[in-house]
Write an enzyme that holds these catalytic residues in place. Structure first.
Site, PDB file in Angstrom:
ATOM      1  N   LYS A 266     -36.121  33.433 -58.976  1.00 14.32           N
ATOM      2  CA  LYS A 266     -35.461  32.746 -58.101  1.00 14.32           C
ATOM      3  C   LYS A 266     -34.234  33.441 -57.254  1.00 14.32           C
ATOM      4  O   LYS A 266     -33.844  34.588 -57.974  1.00 14.32           O
ATOM      5  CB  LYS A 266     -35.254  31.612 -58.500  1.00 14.32           C
ATOM      6  CG  LYS A 266     -34.072  31.453 -59.694  1.00 14.32           C
ATOM      7  CD  LYS A 266     -33.578  30.046 -60.182  1.00 14.32           C
ATOM      8  CE  LYS A 266     -32.484  30.188 -61.220  1.00 14.32           C
ATOM      9  NZ  LYS A 266     -31.875  29.051 -61.536  1.00 14.32           N
TER      10      LYS A 266
ATOM     11  N   MET B 261     -12.981  41.175 -45.708  1.00 17.06           N
ATOM     12  CA  MET B 261     -14.549  40.983 -45.740  1.00 17.06           C
ATOM     13  C   MET B 261     -15.369  42.020 -45.954  1.00 17.06           C
ATOM     14  O   MET B 261     -16.438  42.011 -46.142  1.00 17.06           O
ATOM     15  CB  MET B 261     -14.132  40.458 -44.118  1.00 17.06           C
ATOM     16  CG  MET B 261     -15.709  40.073 -43.526  1.00 17.06           C
ATOM     17  SD  MET B 261     -16.153  39.181 -41.920  1.00 17.06           S
ATOM     18  CE  MET B 261     -15.136  37.743 -42.203  1.00 17.06           C
TER      19      MET B 261
ATOM     20  N   TYR C 105      -4.133  42.695 -47.208  1.00  9.93           N
ATOM     21  CA  TYR C 105      -3.411  41.688 -46.681  1.00  9.93           C
ATOM     22  C   TYR C 105      -2.497  40.935 -47.876  1.00  9.93           C
ATOM     23  O   TYR C 105      -2.658  40.897 -48.873  1.00  9.93           O
ATOM     24  CB  TYR C 105      -4.606  40.456 -46.456  1.00  9.93           C
ATOM     25  CG  TYR C 105      -5.324  40.935 -45.116  1.00  9.93           C
ATOM     26  CD1 TYR C 105      -5.108  40.901 -43.907  1.00  9.93           C
ATOM     27  CD2 TYR C 105      -6.708  40.795 -45.349  1.00  9.93           C
ATOM     28  CE1 TYR C 105      -5.755  41.416 -42.943  1.00  9.93           C
ATOM     29  CE2 TYR C 105      -7.858  40.917 -44.392  1.00  9.93           C
ATOM     30  CZ  TYR C 105      -7.101  41.258 -43.154  1.00  9.93           C
ATOM     31  OH  TYR C 105      -7.881  41.833 -42.092  1.00  9.93           O
TER      32      TYR C 105
ATOM     33  N   ARG D  17     -29.097  17.199 -64.856  1.00 10.75           N
ATOM     34  CA  ARG D  17     -29.271  17.647 -63.567  1.00 10.75           C
ATOM     35  C   ARG D  17     -30.719  17.245 -62.911  1.00 10.75           C
ATOM     36  O   ARG D  17     -31.186  16.280 -63.255  1.00 10.75           O
ATOM     37  CB  ARG D  17     -29.250  19.225 -63.705  1.00 10.75           C
ATOM     38  CG  ARG D  17     -28.886  19.901 -62.562  1.00 10.75           C
ATOM     39  CD  ARG D  17     -28.724  21.545 -62.576  1.00 10.75           C
ATOM     40  NE  ARG D  17     -30.064  22.114 -63.164  1.00 10.75           N
ATOM     41  CZ  ARG D  17     -29.838  23.481 -63.384  1.00 10.75           C
ATOM     42  NH1 ARG D  17     -28.859  24.271 -63.289  1.00 10.75           N
ATOM     43  NH2 ARG D  17     -31.029  23.940 -63.810  1.00 10.75           N
TER      44      ARG D  17
END
Length: 383
Positions: A38, A324, A271, A137
């Site tokens: 998966k 990013m 940053y 779940r």
């Protein structure tokens, strides 16, 4: 130059995946192995990983999403059984039945839709009962199972379904001594017995995930479902590393330095300048960032090193905020690195490079997330 060129790559060793399946098969004894592929095989690439797992001896494939199951069949992977388990009302169950995919049933509405799909296609649906034994779940609770057994058996009697499996997920398999482990095992055994009393004759009962395959043979039943361990990452990192378990990490994430330049003491990097150079030094830019799956939590400060990298045989760290599409590394005042030099963000660790677990430790997360979050745009290169 190729339009698909990218400054980073994930090198995936399919022989490692194949070998990990062989190791897990040996640990599973007589139980079959379902390779869980998966989430694009935990970021490793679903199709290549599925084929490697089958070559290593897996006889089933498991995926969460219906689209993943259909993609396996569309790619020509037709021999093994495939199970899919997570869907909501309106899922393409008819397409799954036509593609010969087993489906999990975790609620009455799911059974009703599976029966409708079976009647519409004229095919008998192979279903696995999903039992919630305590994870809280997906899956039906024990009382819900009792309520569903009669309609399940009616659907089996009229040929709409064949109840071929029953399964559950463990909440604390990475802690075999946790009291919930035996409690869940008992609930599962009770559910199996109740279903068999009602007339179910299971081909497979499956409860064991990666950690339970390696540490808890009493719950192997007919089949085990390793996921993370297929890709060589330890499912019990607090107790054993991959090498101790006989597993080989399959993914190596690499890039090349894009910029190398001198900067003075007192220069803030990236940053908000949360990392400031303490001396005249050299910095390198690695052209991968959070858009590629590099965790922003791997940002580094002067007090706390960021995500580890290996450059020129040296272990260094992200300095400043993860951006990013790039990160900065303080290469040191005597660095001789140049643009184009190889950067290894993580790999097996056999040559001193960081591992996915090292990144997980820095970020306060698990190795599953480190490899699975890797962006689809980062090329997977199979060796």
């Amino acid at each position: 130059m190729s339009a698909v060129w990218y400054p980073g790559r994930a090198v995936v060793d399919t022989a490692a995946i194949r070998g990990n399946v062989e190791t897990l098969s040996a640990a599973a004894g007589s139980a079959q192995v379902m390779a869980v592929v998966k989430a694009d095989a935990y970021g490793h690439g679903m199709l290549a990983s599925a084929r490697a797992a089958l070559a290593g001896g897996a006889t089933w494939l498991g995926v969460a999403q219906t689209a993943e199951a259909l993609a396996l069949r569309a790619a020509g992977i037709v021999e093994p059984r495939v199970l899919t388990w997570l869907y909501s009302p309106g899922a393409p169950l008819a397409d799954l039945l036509v593609a010969d995919v087993d489906v999990s049933v975790s609620a009455r509405w799911a059974l009703d839709e599976v029966v409708a799909a079976a009647r519409a296609t004229g095919r008998t649906a192979r279903v696995h009962i999903k039992l919630d034994t305590g994870l809280g779940r997906n899956g039906m609770t024990r009382p819900q199972l009792d309520d569903l057994l009669a309609p399940l058996m009616r659907a089996q009697a009229d040929g709409s379904v064949a109840v071929v499996g029953i399964w559950s997920h463990l909440a604390f398999a990475d802690a075999p001594d946790h009291p919930t482990v035996r409690g869940q095992a008992q609930v599962f055994a009770d559910g199996v017995a109740a279903a068999e009393r009602a007339g179910a004759r299971f081909e497979v009962r499956h409860l064991a995930n990666s950690a339970a395959v390696l540490r808890w043979p009493s719950v192997h039943y007919d089949m085990v479902r390793p996921g993370l361990a297929l890709y060589g990452l330890s499912p019990i990192p607090d107790q054993a590393g991959s090498d101790e378990l006989g597993l080989v990490p399959a993914m190596t994430l690499q890039a090349h330095l894009a910029t190398v330049k001198p900067v003075p003491a007192g220069q803030g990097l990236s940053y908000t300048h949360q990392y400031v150079t303490t001396q005249d030094t050299t910095v390198g830019i690695v052209p991968l960032g959070y858009a590629d799956g590099i965790p922003r939590h791997a940002s580094g400060t002067n007090a706390r090193p960021g995500g580890p990298v290996q450059i020129g045989g040296r272990r260094l760290a992200v300095a400043g905020r993860v951006c990013m599409d790039q990160v900065v590394v303080d290469l040191g005042p005597d660095a001789s690195d140049t643009a184009g030099d190889l950067v290894t963000l993580f790999g097996p660790g056999t040559h001193g490079e960081p591992t996915a677990q090292d990144w997980a430790d820095v970020c306060g997360t698990i190795s599953y997330e480190i490899v699975t979050r890797l962006g689809a745009q980062v090329p997977r290169e199979y060796v």
